[in-house]
Design a protein around this motif. Structure first.
Motif, PDB file in Angstrom:
ATOM      1  N   THR A  19       0.852  -1.190   0.000  1.00  0.00           N
ATOM      2  CA  THR A  19       0.000   0.000   0.000  1.00  0.00           C
ATOM      3  C   THR A  19       0.886   1.238   0.000  1.00  0.00           C
ATOM      4  O   THR A  19       1.782   1.370   0.838  1.00  0.00           O
TER       5      THR A  19
ATOM      6  N   SER B  85       1.219   5.645  -1.792  1.00  0.00           N
ATOM      7  CA  SER B  85       0.511   6.840  -2.251  1.00  0.00           C
ATOM      8  C   SER B  85       1.151   7.337  -3.536  1.00  0.00           C
ATOM      9  O   SER B  85       2.378   7.317  -3.671  1.00  0.00           O
TER      10      SER B  85
ATOM     11  N   GLN C 255      -3.017   9.907  -4.004  1.00  0.00           N
ATOM     12  CA  GLN C 255      -4.079   8.908  -4.092  1.00  0.00           C
ATOM     13  C   GLN C 255      -3.571   7.593  -3.503  1.00  0.00           C
ATOM     14  O   GLN C 255      -2.470   7.145  -3.837  1.00  0.00           O
ATOM     15  N   PRO C 256      -4.350   6.954  -2.613  1.00  0.00           N
ATOM     16  CA  PRO C 256      -3.917   5.658  -2.071  1.00  0.00           C
ATOM     17  C   PRO C 256      -3.929   4.585  -3.156  1.00  0.00           C
ATOM     18  O   PRO C 256      -4.893   4.465  -3.912  1.00  0.00           O
TER      19      PRO C 256
ATOM     20  N   SER D 113      -3.050   0.425  -3.869  1.00  0.00           N
ATOM     21  CA  SER D 113      -2.692  -0.919  -3.405  1.00  0.00           C
ATOM     22  C   SER D 113      -2.155  -1.697  -4.599  1.00  0.00           C
ATOM     23  O   SER D 113      -2.806  -1.759  -5.646  1.00  0.00           O
TER      24      SER D 113
ATOM     25  N   ASN E 277      -4.874  -1.111  -7.413  1.00  0.00           N
ATOM     26  CA  ASN E 277      -6.202  -0.859  -6.866  1.00  0.00           C
ATOM     27  C   ASN E 277      -6.243   0.545  -6.273  1.00  0.00           C
ATOM     28  O   ASN E 277      -5.360   0.927  -5.489  1.00  0.00           O
ATOM     29  N   PHE E 278      -7.284   1.308  -6.653  1.00  0.00           N
ATOM     30  CA  PHE E 278      -7.444   2.671  -6.168  1.00  0.00           C
ATOM     31  C   PHE E 278      -8.734   2.765  -5.358  1.00  0.00           C
ATOM     32  O   PHE E 278      -9.522   1.824  -5.305  1.00  0.00           O
ATOM     33  N   SER E 279      -8.949   3.917  -4.766  1.00  0.00           N
ATOM     34  CA  SER E 279     -10.152   4.127  -3.968  1.00  0.00           C
ATOM     35  C   SER E 279     -11.383   4.174  -4.873  1.00  0.00           C
ATOM     36  O   SER E 279     -11.277   4.441  -6.083  1.00  0.00           O
ATOM     37  N   ASP E 280     -12.564   3.939  -4.289  1.00  0.00           N
ATOM     38  CA  ASP E 280     -13.807   3.970  -5.063  1.00  0.00           C
ATOM     39  C   ASP E 280     -14.046   5.354  -5.662  1.00  0.00           C
ATOM     40  O   ASP E 280     -14.517   5.480  -6.800  1.00  0.00           O
TER      41      ASP E 280
ATOM     42  N   ASN F 198     -11.863   5.743  -8.708  1.00  0.00           N
ATOM     43  CA  ASN F 198     -12.368   4.925  -9.814  1.00  0.00           C
ATOM     44  C   ASN F 198     -13.591   5.575 -10.459  1.00  0.00           C
ATOM     45  O   ASN F 198     -13.740   5.562 -11.692  1.00  0.00           O
TER      46      ASN F 198
END
Length: 284
Positions: A89, A91, A96-97, A99, A184-187, A190
């Motif tokens: 994980t 940034s 932006q976070p 994963s 993978n990004f935050s909702d 996306n």
């Protein structure tokens, strides 16, 4: 006396149970010692002697090898391509976070097995490789915007591969391949990406529609100009001689259709005259 002598001789022929037991023990010991005097190194591995907890720097190739029973053991190290998977994980540059799931294929230098095992140990993948992967991914990810991590995926993977190769080379480990399985990004991010793509598609459609309308308008103008030009040319071709010729052609076509009978009634600037009536009055 003779009977006692024969009995004594028969007793002397019976084996001593203690000697039999001792012989069995000796055979078992020899078997155990022999079994512990040989070690086998499997294909795709190399071996190292370990004597009373101390490693020997002699590298053993695949096959059978002699060793001191109960004193030495042979440690096997896999030199084939191995795989490790890591979840990280981090940034992005625009905070932006992200994963990341990464798969790394690596291998061990055969000539450097002793140093690797002596300095790090058999769990070098969890001690060295996985922490290095996580640290490098965080460093590289922080250099790119979140959208760039998607659009420049190959470039990002190449940079991670280069940095990881340099890092693990200090431990005589070889990076064979690295694969970024997924970002993978935050909702919320996306959803923003999806909305942006929809807007871009709509803008592209509008642009294409505008171009189509412009092209159709240009085609109509070109067609109108062509028709006007053609009409202009036709007007330039009309002369008195051409008009007279057309009149003659019309008269010729009328004569071709005439049946030879005069019209019974004529009209025009003069009053209508009934030719049949005129003919009947003349006969009287």
């Amino acid at each position: 006396m003779a009977a006692e002598t024969n009995t004594t001789k028969n007793l002397k022929k019976i084996p001593n149970p203690g000697a039999i037991f001792a012989g069995i023990i000796i055979v078992l010991v020899l078997i155990v010692v022999g079994a512990n005097s040989v070690a086998q190194v499997q294909y795709g591995h190399v071996g190292l002697y370990k004597t009373f907890g101390k490693l020997n720097d002699k590298v053993l190739t695949p096959g059978l090898h002699l060793k001191m029973p109960f004193v030495q053991e042979v440690i096997q190290v896999n030199t084939q391509v191995a795989k490790t998977e890591t979840d990280t994980t981090a940034s992005s540059k625009d905070l932006q976070p992200v994963s990341t799931h990464v798969v790394v294929n690596y291998s061990v230098h055969k000539e450097s097995v002793y140093k690797l095992m002596n300095d790090i140990g058999a769990n070098f993948d969890t001690v060295i490789i996985n922490p290095a992967i996580q640290e490098i991914i965080k460093e590289v990810t922080a250099k790119y915007q979140a959208e760039e991590l998607i659009s420049l995926r190959d470039k990002v993977a190449g940079e991670i591969n280069e940095d990881l190769t340099k890092r693990l080379a200090t431990y005589n480990l070889v990076v064979n391949e690295i694969n970024i399985v997924n970002f993978n990004f935050s909702d919320a991010f996306n959803q923003s990406i999806e909305a942006k793509q929809v807007a871009q598609q709509q803008a592209l459609k509008a642009s294409n529609d505008l171009k189509r309308i412009e092209i159709e308008a240009k085609q109509k103008v070109a067609q109108a100009q062509a028709e006007a030009e053609a009409l202009k040319l036709k007007k330039q071709e009309v002369t008195p001689e051409l008009v007279q010729l057309k009149q003659i052609e019309v008269q010729e076509k009328a004569l071709e259709k005439w049946d030879g009978k005069l019209p019974q009634v004529t009209g025009g600037a003069t009053p209508f005259v009934d030719i049949n009536q005129f003919s009947s009055s003349q006969s009287k």
